[in-house]
Write an enzyme that holds these catalytic residues in place. Sequence first.
Site, PDB file in Angstrom:
ATOM      1  N   CYS A 270      -5.043   5.178   7.961  1.00  0.00           N
ATOM      2  CA  CYS A 270      -5.258   3.770   8.301  1.00  0.00           C
ATOM      3  C   CYS A 270      -6.405   3.626   9.296  1.00  0.00           C
ATOM      4  O   CYS A 270      -7.013   2.568   9.397  1.00  0.00           O
ATOM      5  CB  CYS A 270      -3.990   3.154   8.880  1.00  0.00           C
ATOM      6  SG  CYS A 270      -3.515   3.812  10.481  1.00  0.00           S
TER       7      CYS A 270
ATOM      8  N   CYS B 160       0.805  -1.230   0.000  1.00  0.00           N
ATOM      9  CA  CYS B 160       0.000   0.000   0.000  1.00  0.00           C
ATOM     10  C   CYS B 160       0.836   1.276   0.000  1.00  0.00           C
ATOM     11  O   CYS B 160       0.325   2.351   0.296  1.00  0.00           O
ATOM     12  CB  CYS B 160      -0.914   0.015   1.226  1.00  0.00           C
ATOM     13  SG  CYS B 160      -1.905  -1.461   1.381  1.00  0.00           S
TER      14      CYS B 160
HETATM   15  S1  SF4 Z   1      -3.026  -2.901   7.160  1.00  0.00           S
HETATM   16 FE1  SF4 Z   1      -3.604  -1.214   5.812  1.00  0.00          FE
HETATM   17  S2  SF4 Z   1      -1.650  -0.478   5.023  1.00  0.00           S
HETATM   18 FE2  SF4 Z   1      -1.293  -2.549   5.859  1.00  0.00          FE
HETATM   19  S3  SF4 Z   1      -1.584  -3.996   4.127  1.00  0.00           S
HETATM   20 FE3  SF4 Z   1      -3.556  -3.781   5.157  1.00  0.00          FE
HETATM   21  S4  SF4 Z   1      -4.579  -2.118   3.977  1.00  0.00           S
HETATM   22 FE4  SF4 Z   1      -2.404  -1.992   3.533  1.00  0.00          FE
END
Ligand code: SF4
Length: 234
Positions: A225, A201
């Site tokens: 997030c 991401c």
């Molecule tokens: S926790 Fe959030 S930033 Fe980490 S992989 Fe999952 S979607 Fe992506």
Amino acid sequence: MNGVGEQNPLTYLVDTLTFNEKVDRSLALIENAYHEFGTALVVANSLGKDSVAVWHLTKQVSPVIRGFIVTTRFKPKETKEFMNEQIRTYPELRVYQNDEKIPKELYNTDPDRCCELLKVKPTRRAIKEMGVRCWVTGLRCTEGRTRTDYQEVEERDRGLVKLNPILLWKEREVWQYLALNNVEVNPLYAKGYRSLGCAPCTRITTDDNERAGRWVGTSKCGGECGIHTRPLKA
Ligand code: SF4
């Protein structure tokens, strides 16, 4: 054009305080909060440049201030290595990770849910288990579109104060502070990243918005997030 009187007071301070004035202001904010909360003041250390600057500032106030790191199975190997170095140097840093089974590639199909499970949930656990009454973050109001309405001291969850001591710092001033104090940073910055997250991401960006490389191609692009937007206390 807006006159000073019409400007957001925080934006005005971002542009008018000198670097040294900002550092002094940040230290005073941490000192005051530490005086009030003592060991219930804890730093949320994401291992990004802003967090390591805040961690360094808090250590000047008191070397015993604790911190927590929320990590995930998707963090880049450089971040994991940097995390292990930091824990060796600072045993008062605790690591939280949610290892529960989640759907494959949830970060593509539902990144909000993925972040809720892997980031927000362990943050809630850290706050509960460490008895946090004041958490300290590296939020800055010039980082991107989602970070313009924060205050230096807030209470978004009742009974949990949030201190954002470098809210007024610009990206350049964070690097200025880190360079002047020889603070070690995550090696991913040397590759050109400006905002760090999980590997699937996070991309390198040239956008003005530092967070524009986060969650590219999803509705969450340049977003959050959830640890700064969702309730953290039950
Ligand atoms: S926790 Fe959030 S930033 Fe980490 S992989 Fe999952 S979607 Fe992506």
